[in-house]
Design an enzyme around this catalytic site. Structure first.
Site, PDB file in Angstrom:
ATOM      1  N   LYS A 213      63.586  40.995  79.825  1.00 56.98           N
ATOM      2  CA  LYS A 213      64.404  41.308  81.092  1.00 56.98           C
ATOM      3  C   LYS A 213      63.498  40.474  81.403  1.00 56.98           C
ATOM      4  CE  LYS A 213      65.483  45.100  83.669  1.00 56.98           C
ATOM      5  NZ  LYS A 213      66.050  46.540  84.343  1.00 56.98           N
ATOM      6  N   GLU A 219      56.664  40.621  71.475  1.00 54.09           N
ATOM      7  CA  GLU A 219      56.999  40.212  70.462  1.00 54.09           C
ATOM      8  C   GLU A 219      57.955  39.092  70.597  1.00 54.09           C
ATOM      9  OE1 GLU A 219      56.112  44.529  70.213  1.00 54.09           O
ATOM     10  OE2 GLU A 219      56.531  43.413  71.265  1.00 54.09           O
ATOM     11  N   GLY A 270      67.657  48.666  78.995  1.00 52.82           N
ATOM     12  CA  GLY A 270      66.894  47.703  77.676  1.00 52.82           C
ATOM     13  C   GLY A 270      68.361  48.583  76.980  1.00 52.82           C
ATOM     14  N   ARG A 271      68.435  49.534  76.109  1.00 51.78           N
ATOM     15  CA  ARG A 271      68.924  50.792  75.368  1.00 51.78           C
ATOM     16  C   ARG A 271      70.273  50.443  75.845  1.00 51.78           C
ATOM     17  NH1 ARG A 271      65.443  53.389  76.824  1.00 51.78           N
ATOM     18  NH2 ARG A 271      65.747  55.238  78.294  1.00 51.78           N
ATOM     19  N   GLU A 356      64.347  57.439  72.776  1.00 51.09           N
ATOM     20  CA  GLU A 356      64.081  56.446  73.766  1.00 51.09           C
ATOM     21  C   GLU A 356      64.515  57.260  75.006  1.00 51.09           C
ATOM     22  OE1 GLU A 356      62.404  52.812  74.331  1.00 51.09           O
ATOM     23  OE2 GLU A 356      63.913  52.342  75.052  1.00 51.09           O
ATOM     24  N   HIS A 387      73.198  58.986  47.243  1.00 54.24           N
ATOM     25  CA  HIS A 387      72.883  59.158  46.613  1.00 54.24           C
ATOM     26  C   HIS A 387      71.126  58.730  46.987  1.00 54.24           C
ATOM     27  CE1 HIS A 387      75.437  58.789  43.479  1.00 54.24           C
ATOM     28  NE2 HIS A 387      76.377  57.886  44.436  1.00 54.24           N
ATOM     29  N   LYS A 527      51.469  49.594  74.136  1.00 57.58           N
ATOM     30  CA  LYS A 527      51.580  48.420  74.913  1.00 57.58           C
ATOM     31  C   LYS A 527      49.966  47.479  74.890  1.00 57.58           C
ATOM     32  CE  LYS A 527      56.940  48.159  74.907  1.00 57.58           C
ATOM     33  NZ  LYS A 527      57.512  46.754  76.312  1.00 57.58           N
TER      34      LYS A 527
END
Length: 557
Positions: A213, A219, A270-271, A356, A387, A527
């Site tokens: 954005k 990262e 963002g999400r 979040e 399992h 951050k």
């Protein structure tokens, strides 16, 4: 767009009459609820607590609630002004109060001219959507060709909401992916993530999509710089053609060498961004028609959320059920178990969406909360989870509600090319998959009594291990809650509806708790500290640091 802050205008849940009534109900009845007895007492319970929403049928009858619980929860919704809060959200009032922004992701999937928000917003959205889809169709038209610039591989570089949504959708809708395009997703700043991918690519046939954005995400830019260096080392010269950006910062992207960009707006979190230009890899993989179907499915769920009455509104009921389970039943986590391998990234996507959004400890006024908020969301696809961790779900000391997601009819890529015998074999496998899901939900609820276990153990008992001991190990307490969401098929439209359902569900529980579900300040401190520590790893300077961090820096050097 209304720049007032209406989200803080309604009473907090613990200051309502309904909250007190729920506390009394939980103390008197909640923890004594036994699902087996509830079904015995009410033969219509399954039908009474099931609901059809757009593309999604939900069975909520195996949750730890009853008709009285639902009535109290609906009273809570009304007293907290949930319908008014929903309407304010959908028309674009300020929902993210700490950043002064709307949360208008529903505008991204509304048809032209539809929606309670301004016409100007709709025009902007569709202009950018049309431009993005035209670009995607242009890439797809030459996919797999051998001319320079024909694309074989698309590498999407992003993290968090810029990565999880597109990655989850492309995996889920694999049957729709262009047969001559390979999609790759790189998110981790760990160089091993991208280093493992690059040797398999050819520079002249690779398109990199850099999703950020602000175009400052550490990262993402680290991986983008590595990709750019690799591209030039491989003889690539046209960065502007092989790198595109999805960002709001066109100038910053251009300084990097990215001149083709697709934008979105500050009211896109963002999400909640996969519906925007962040969904470019979805459009590249699936095509414009399927992308529009994805949006249409989400919009259908938006309309259901906006218009269905409270007692028939699936996002409302799920969000209220989350509050009941977290605050009154004391369940700290919930397991998401999609019985569809294509949905293997859905638990991770929902983990971010819920935790979040609602992992907050203060209300919208900044006051500490005296009650719990977000639960821990986790899971794996069935039958793999059976399992791995289902042992704990059945016999562990904690009660963890399980959410089964089933797909009635599977979609296979190039199904018409499969032989009749192979199609029959796959159909049998799918029946086995569904049977496993049904069996696990049944076992969680019904359990196995000590008498049943003792009868079984008698056949295998030995002098060394008495059957009473074996029986205790084979007893299942049962009465463990679950719910089931059923899709007829995993289509773009159905997936869009399923994701929108969880978005609205998350908003509902956050609104009841009186928190801001649309900021994420919790990620910022780490951050900021990283920016201080990064040069220290080079210099070895540990002055002013706590002893543990200083010791680790010394050892890492």
């Amino acid at each position: 767009m209304n720049r007032d802050a209406p989200m803080a205008a309604w009473p907090r849940c613990d200051r309502t009459v309904a909250w007190s009534a729920l506390q009394g109900h939980a103390e008197a009845h909640g923890h004594a609820l036994d699902l087996r007895q509830l079904f015995t007492d009410d033969p219509q319970r399954a039908q009474r607590l099931s609901l059809q929403a757009p593309e999604v049928w939900a069975d909520l009858s195996r949750a730890h609630w009853d008709v009285a619980t639902r009535r109290h929860l609906l009273d809570l919704a009304r007293e907290c002004g949930l319908e008014a809060r929903r309407d304010a959200l959908l028309r674009g009032d300020i929902a993210n109060v700490t950043e002064g922004r709307a949360a208008l992701h529903t505008a991204l999937r509304a048809p032209k001219g539809a929606g309670p928000f301004s016409a100007h917003i709709g025009e902007q959205v569709h202009a950018e959507l049309d431009r993005m889809l035209a670009f995607a169709e242009g890439i797809r038209a030459r996919a797999g060709g051998e001319q320079p610039g024909d694309i074989h591989d698309i590498v999407h570089i992003g993290i968090g909401g810029s990565d999880l949504g597109p990655q989850m959708v492309v995996a889920a809708l694999g049957a729709w992916v262009h047969p001559r395009l390979r999609l790759h997703f790189v998110s981790n700043v760990d160089g091993q993530d991208i280093a493992a991918l690059l040797p398999r690519l050819k520079a002249q046939h690779t398109l990199f999509v850099v999703a950020s954005k602000t175009f400052t995400t550490q990262e993402t830019l680290a991986n983008a710089r590595t990709a750019r260096q690799w591209f030039t080392e491989q003889g690539g010269t046209d960065i502007a053609r092989h790198f595109v950006g999805t960002t709001t910062q066109v100038t910053t992207a251009a300084a990097f060498g990215v001149t083709t960009t697709f934008g979105f707006w500050d009211w896109v979190g963002g999400r909640f961004s996969m519906w925007s230009a962040i969904g470019l890899p979805i459009a590249l993989a699936l095509g414009a028609e399927a992308f529009r179907e994805l949006l249409a499915g989400a919009h259908a769920m938006d309309r259901h959320f906006a218009n269905a009455p409270l007692d028939a509104n699936l996002p409302m009921l799920l969000g209220l059920l989350d509050v009941w389970q977290r605050n009154f039943m004391g369940y700290r986590s919930r397991c998401v178990a999609p019985y569809s391998q294509n949905l293997h990234r859905l638990p991770a996507y929902l983990q971010q969406l819920v935790m979040e959004s609602n992992g907050k400890g203060v209300d919208v006024d900044g006051q500490p909360l005296p009650y719990a908020t977000s639960d821990v969301v986790w899971g794996e696809p069935g039958t793999n989870g059976q399992h791995a961790f289902f042992q704990m779900l059945h016999q562990g000391s904690d009660v963890v509600p399980v959410e089964f997601i089933l797909v009635r009819q599977p979609s296979y890529r190039d199904a018409e090319a499969l032989s009749p015998a192979l199609r029959a074999s796959l159909a049998q496998q799918h029946q086995a998959l569904l049977a496993n899901a049904l069996a696990q939900a049944q076992a969680l609820m019904c359990g196995k009594t000590s008498e049943q276990a003792l009868s079984e153990a008698a056949a295998t008992a030995s002098p060394e291990v008495p059957c009473e001991v074996i029986a205790r190990h084979r007893t299942f307490p049962g009465n463990r809650p679950s719910l089931t969401l059923l899709l007829d098929r995993l289509t773009p439209s159905a997936l869009g509806a399923l994701v929108a359902l969880h978005e609205h569900r998350t908003f509902v529980s956050g609104a009841v708790w009186g928190i801001n579900s649309f900021d994420q300040w919790g990620v910022e401190l780490g951050k900021a500290l990283c920016q201080d520590l990064l040069p220290r790893l080079d210099s070895g300077d540990v002055s002013g640091l706590d002893a543990a961090t200083a010791q680790l820096i010394t050892r890492l050097r």
